[in-house]
Design a protein around this motif. Structure first.
Motif, PDB file in Angstrom:
ATOM      1  N   LYS A 123       0.854  -1.191   0.000  1.00  0.00           N
ATOM      2  CA  LYS A 123       0.000   0.000   0.000  1.00  0.00           C
ATOM      3  C   LYS A 123       0.886   1.235   0.000  1.00  0.00           C
ATOM      4  O   LYS A 123       2.110   1.132  -0.156  1.00  0.00           O
ATOM      5  N   THR A 145      -0.677  -0.506  -9.104  1.00  0.00           N
ATOM      6  CA  THR A 145      -0.677  -0.099  -7.696  1.00  0.00           C
ATOM      7  C   THR A 145      -1.098   1.359  -7.545  1.00  0.00           C
ATOM      8  O   THR A 145      -1.914   1.709  -6.678  1.00  0.00           O
ATOM      9  N   TRP A 154      -4.762   2.909  -5.719  1.00  0.00           N
ATOM     10  CA  TRP A 154      -4.855   3.884  -4.636  1.00  0.00           C
ATOM     11  C   TRP A 154      -5.189   5.290  -5.149  1.00  0.00           C
ATOM     12  O   TRP A 154      -5.205   6.234  -4.350  1.00  0.00           O
TER      13      TRP A 154
END
Length: 370
Positions: free
Chosen positions: A248, A314, A318
């Motif tokens: 994350k 990724t 997000w």
């Protein structure tokens, strides 16, 4: 040693092409499937009605726990069943215990704690040679010295380091290879308060690797214990499970839309090395951690677990581009060869090649932000 599936199969009807070969009465499609399940202890040996007495005896011996487990208020000592961690893994960490003779020593031992790779480590057991009030003990794991001496543990008391090392190896080999019950008790070694700390550190480091189940120190030294816990953590990780963190975007020092942006993989050791440096910076930052099955930077790249498409995915997951105005991502120096590939795939950001080593991040940032 435990029997393998192939070793078990040799005793079954299917291997001998005898009557009842692959009869399925055990619930498995073949004798080989049953053998593999039995080797993994996923099925009871009695599920096969045609097991020979010879195989049953061999299986009983191989399934016997080589080393006993002793539990002290939830602390498990012993229970090991391999000689080398890569065979499976070591099970219960070498316990670290200290003997205390005063309230001052107890307070130091109680308050001792280190954190490394997201693991909080404290003294495993405090052995009391003095009176301590229950209120002061709290949740610290303690035992009276007299009670500790009654535990079913084997204390090794040899004159030299060499003799002690050889005894540890001999006992573990007899326990694992021969399943000899005379050598099945967990082992501990006690270090005198008078012994030189450098010598203690060297010897204790060896004993953690081969094969002490507990180390008992008559003198408590924070630096010594920290060193040994760091070594122990490395030895007692499961070699078959990569040490990884969640993939994350992490924040350090309250970043805003203009803060620095770094990137790495989710290999735990890499992450914490970088994270420690970012926490120490005088400026806020983000750290993008990509999923890489717990592999280090170069390993992930060579295994195609760190790709430009993975990075783009990724960032998209997000919605990172909409949250920041800074359009520069600093990648590890080891991935300098990926700069163009990443910029071709990630249209929203420019790629900046950072440092090869985490410790150099502070100097890099100092020059980068001038």
């Amino acid at each position: 040693m435990e029997l393998s599936g192939l070793q078990i199969f040799k005793y079954l009807p299917g291997a001998k092409k005898a009557e009842h070969s692959n009869c399925k009465e055990c619930g498995c499609p073949t004798c080989m499937a049953f053998a593999i399940k039995l080797a993994k202890h996923q099925i009871d040996i009695s599920s096969c009605p045609y097991i020979s007495e010879e195989l049953r005896n061999l299986y009983d011996i191989s399934s016997k726990q080589p080393q006993k487990t002793v539990e002290i208020n939830g602390l498990k000592i012993g229970g090991e069943n391999v000689l080398y961690r890569h065979e499976k893994t070591f099970i219960n960490k070498t316990a670290i215990a200290v003997i205390v003779k005063s309230k001052e020593e107890f307070k130091r031992a109680k308050e001792f704690e280190i954190t490394r790779v997201n693991e909080h480590m404290k003294i495993d057991l405090v052995i009391l040679k003095c009176e301590i009030e229950k209120e002061l003990i709290g949740d610290t794991n303690t035992i009276r010295y007299e009670e500790f001496e009654k535990l079913p543990l084997l204390k090794i008391e040899k004159n030299t380091f060499s003799e002690t090392a050889q005894e540890l190896i001999k006992i573990r080999e007899r326990a694992i290879k021969e399943k000899d019950e005379k050598y099945s008790s967990p082992i501990y070694i006690q270090f005198s308060a008078e012994k030189d700390l450098k010598v203690v550190c060297a010897e204790a480091s060896f004993y953690i690797c081969k094969y002490a189940n507990m180390l008992v120190f008559e003198k408590f030294d924070e630096a010594l214990i920290s060193t040994l816990m760091t070594l122990r953590q490395n030895i007692y990780t499961d070699p078959q499970k990569p040490l990884q963190v969640e993939s994350k975007i992490y924040e350090f020092n309250n970043p805003d839309e203009n803060s620095l942006i770094f990137m790495t993989t989710n290999f735990a050791l890499t992450f914490f090395a970088v994270a420690n440096e970012l926490e120490s910076l005088p400026v806020p930052s983000y750290l993008i951690v990509t999923p890489a099955d717990g592999m280090s930077v170069l390993t992930a790249w060579s295994a195609e677990k760190f790709t430009a498409k993975m990075v783009a995915k990724t960032l998209k997951k997000w919605d990172f581009a909409s949250k920041v105005k800074n359009r520069k991502i600093i990648i590890p120096g080891l991935l300098a060869h990926m700069k163009k590939e990443l910029e071709d795939e990630i249209k929203d950001f420019e790629i900046v090649v950072g440092t090869v080593d985490a410790y150099a991040i502070a100097d890099f940032v100092k020059n980068y932000t001038k």
